[in-house]
Design an enzyme around this catalytic site. Sequence first.
Site, PDB file in Angstrom:
ATOM      1  N   ARG A   1      40.147   6.023 -31.205  1.00  0.00           N
ATOM      2  CA  ARG A   1      39.610   5.090 -30.211  1.00  0.00           C
ATOM      3  C   ARG A   1      40.092   3.683 -30.534  1.00  0.00           C
ATOM      4  NH1 ARG A   1      34.832   1.841 -30.029  1.00  0.00           N
ATOM      5  NH2 ARG A   1      34.124   1.509 -27.893  1.00  0.00           N
TER       6      ARG A   1
ATOM      7  N   ASP B   1      26.409  -9.275 -33.671  1.00  0.00           N
ATOM      8  CA  ASP B   1      27.601 -10.123 -33.754  1.00  0.00           C
ATOM      9  C   ASP B   1      27.224 -11.563 -34.080  1.00  0.00           C
ATOM     10  OD1 ASP B   1      29.081  -7.917 -33.144  1.00  0.00           O
ATOM     11  OD2 ASP B   1      29.683  -8.567 -31.137  1.00  0.00           O
TER      12      ASP B   1
ATOM     13  N   HIS C   1      25.332  -3.406 -36.686  1.00  0.00           N
ATOM     14  CA  HIS C   1      25.393  -4.855 -36.927  1.00  0.00           C
ATOM     15  C   HIS C   1      25.054  -5.604 -35.648  1.00  0.00           C
ATOM     16  CE1 HIS C   1      29.271  -3.972 -35.069  1.00  0.00           C
ATOM     17  NE2 HIS C   1      29.297  -5.243 -34.691  1.00  0.00           N
TER      18      HIS C   1
ATOM     19  N   HIS D   1      24.196  -2.942 -32.772  1.00  0.00           N
ATOM     20  CA  HIS D   1      25.039  -1.904 -32.185  1.00  0.00           C
ATOM     21  C   HIS D   1      25.946  -1.324 -33.264  1.00  0.00           C
ATOM     22  CE1 HIS D   1      27.068  -5.810 -31.737  1.00  0.00           C
ATOM     23  NE2 HIS D   1      28.225  -5.170 -31.779  1.00  0.00           N
TER      24      HIS D   1
HETATM   25  C1  LIG Z   1      30.405  -5.236 -43.594  1.00  0.00           C
HETATM   26  C2  LIG Z   1      30.188  -6.092 -42.643  1.00  0.00           C
HETATM   27  C3  LIG Z   1      31.202  -7.077 -42.119  1.00  0.00           C
HETATM   28  C4  LIG Z   1      30.487  -7.708 -40.956  1.00  0.00           C
HETATM   29  C5  LIG Z   1      29.057  -7.733 -41.450  1.00  0.00           C
HETATM   30  C6  LIG Z   1      28.878  -6.303 -41.951  1.00  0.00           C
HETATM   31  O1  LIG Z   1      27.765  -6.090 -42.775  1.00  0.00           O
HETATM   32  C7  LIG Z   1      28.714  -5.386 -40.758  1.00  0.00           C
HETATM   33  C8  LIG Z   1      29.482  -5.792 -39.555  1.00  0.00           C
HETATM   34  C9  LIG Z   1      30.602  -6.806 -39.709  1.00  0.00           C
HETATM   35  C10 LIG Z   1      30.598  -7.796 -38.548  1.00  0.00           C
HETATM   36  C11 LIG Z   1      31.177  -7.251 -37.234  1.00  0.00           C
HETATM   37  C12 LIG Z   1      31.104  -8.362 -36.195  1.00  0.00           C
HETATM   38  C13 LIG Z   1      31.653  -9.683 -36.688  1.00  0.00           C
HETATM   39  O2  LIG Z   1      33.038  -9.562 -36.812  1.00  0.00           O
HETATM   40  C14 LIG Z   1      31.075 -10.016 -38.099  1.00  0.00           C
HETATM   41  C15 LIG Z   1      31.513 -11.414 -38.518  1.00  0.00           C
HETATM   42  C16 LIG Z   1      29.604  -9.780 -38.059  1.00  0.00           C
HETATM   43  O3  LIG Z   1      28.761 -10.589 -37.853  1.00  0.00           O
HETATM   44  O4  LIG Z   1      29.336  -8.445 -38.321  1.00  0.00           O
HETATM   45  C17 LIG Z   1      31.452  -8.915 -39.056  1.00  0.00           C
HETATM   46  C18 LIG Z   1      30.975  -9.098 -40.514  1.00  0.00           C
HETATM   47  C19 LIG Z   1      32.098  -9.668 -41.345  1.00  0.00           C
HETATM   48  O5  LIG Z   1      33.257  -9.329 -41.112  1.00  0.00           O
HETATM   49  O6  LIG Z   1      31.801 -10.405 -42.273  1.00  0.00           O
HETATM   50  O1  LIG Z   2      34.454  -1.007 -30.659  1.00  0.00           O
HETATM   51  C1  LIG Z   2      33.491  -1.408 -30.017  1.00  0.00           C
HETATM   52  O2  LIG Z   2      33.191  -0.946 -28.910  1.00  0.00           O
HETATM   53  C2  LIG Z   2      32.590  -2.464 -30.590  1.00  0.00           C
HETATM   54  C3  LIG Z   2      33.215  -3.254 -31.701  1.00  0.00           C
HETATM   55  C4  LIG Z   2      32.269  -4.211 -32.336  1.00  0.00           C
HETATM   56  O3  LIG Z   2      31.091  -4.067 -32.241  1.00  0.00           O
HETATM   57  C5  LIG Z   2      32.808  -5.353 -33.098  1.00  0.00           C
HETATM   58  O4  LIG Z   2      34.032  -5.432 -33.313  1.00  0.00           O
HETATM   59  O5  LIG Z   2      31.974  -6.203 -33.495  1.00  0.00           O
HETATM   60 FE   LIG Z   3      30.009  -5.942 -32.717  1.00  0.00          FE
END
Ligand SMILES: C=C1C[C@]23C[C@@]1(O)CC[C@H]2[C@@]12CC[C@H](O)[C@@](C)(C(=O)O1)[C@H]2[C@@H]3C(=O)O
Ligand SMILES: O=C(O)CCC(=O)C(=O)O
Ligand SMILES: [Fe+2]
Length: 375
Positions: A321, A257, A255, A311
Amino acid sequence: MATEPPFFEKYKAIFQSSADEKEKSTMVDVFEEIELPLIDLGHLNLGPFERRECIETMARAAAEWGFFQIVNHGIPEELLDRLNQEQVKVFQQPFGKKSEDKFLNLSAQSYRWGNPLATSLRNLSWSETLHLSLKDISKMDEYNNLSPRLPLQPAAYVVATMSLCHVSLPMCLISNHKTNGMITQEPFCLARSTIEEYAAEANVLAQRLAEHLAQNLGIRAGYFRENCSPSSCSLRMNRYPPCPYSSIKFGIVPHTDTDFLTIVSQDQVGGLQLKRNGRWVSVKPNPKALVVNIGDFYQALSNGKYKSLTHRVIANRESERYSAAYFYCPTYETVIESCSKPSLYRRFSFKEYREQIRKDVKATGDKVGLSRFLW
Ligand SMILES: C=C1C[C@]23C[C@@]1(O)CC[C@H]2[C@@]12CC[C@H](O)[C@@](C)(C(=O)O1)[C@H]2[C@@H]3C(=O)O
Ligand SMILES: O=C(O)CCC(=O)C(=O)O
Ligand SMILES: [Fe+2]
């Protein structure tokens, strides 16, 4: 099967699905290990030359890597240790407790095991998270004032004693501990103030970093102060349990951020990987440093100069972890617009972006992200 993680029927179906055979066989588990550019923020205070050099190095890392690590960042190590201890305590609670509505008086969905919308192994995350907004943190139940600490005793004895003494039982979450083969229980005391303190420190640091990175982009001073506040940001605490299933790849799925930048504290275990120049590489863990990564909003704001890199975290067979990510976000109404012309992305508000992610994740299991907002 292990009692932890809770093996939802749904996950079992995904795991056993023959449609995933192809994905299972494409598992590659040897990756080059890299060290992220290391920035010593202490140099900001040395003199004008060192300061400029430090900011330029940071901007270069944001443009070339999208990731870097920082030391002498001003967050005391002792606070990071305390945060980690609170995090361990929260996740040690039984799954039944953590997944209760109003766990710690938090809003629904704050606690999550895996990603409930996963449709295949490709988008299944083997981790549990507690995602807190500042509002959540300030309302969080605090189990700090329980005294005295109960002596270690056989479980039945402790339960009986507690019902007799004047400890306010509803305030008390019970965790199981194994000591010399004896199951004992003790109160779960959460220091909310540690989490609050960390969120406040992380916010100050995130704003400083965002402002330094803005210097050569012509972004007006005050941009971040005006659009971001602790209440628009969030703290996500992650726990990656050991994963006994070799076909499950991800602790957290690939994903980018959704924020300006993220500050991550991680332990010594490792597992974070980035997609750099089309190849996945493993980040060498450095528990003495904080990892910083550029998010989608800074990529859009900088008109593509800074990179919001994809990442992921790889599931680990043996070790558990922990990490904690502070997401530096603007308010929902903030409109993100590129700092230079012609802009790669059309203007969008955080609210619009979030809604698009929700739709995409619901429809496909994946976040599509910034490419949706290209002109
Ligand atoms: C299943 C998912 C939730 C997420 C979007 C995703 O497809 C993959 C990563 C998740 C994440 C991680 C970082 C952030 O918290 C977030 C808002 C993002 O952009 O990617 C979350 C997404 C979420 O919780 O909606
Ligand atoms: O655990 C990590 O090192 C990264 C976590 C992460 O990518 C996230 O919470 O969006
Ligand atoms: Fe992340």
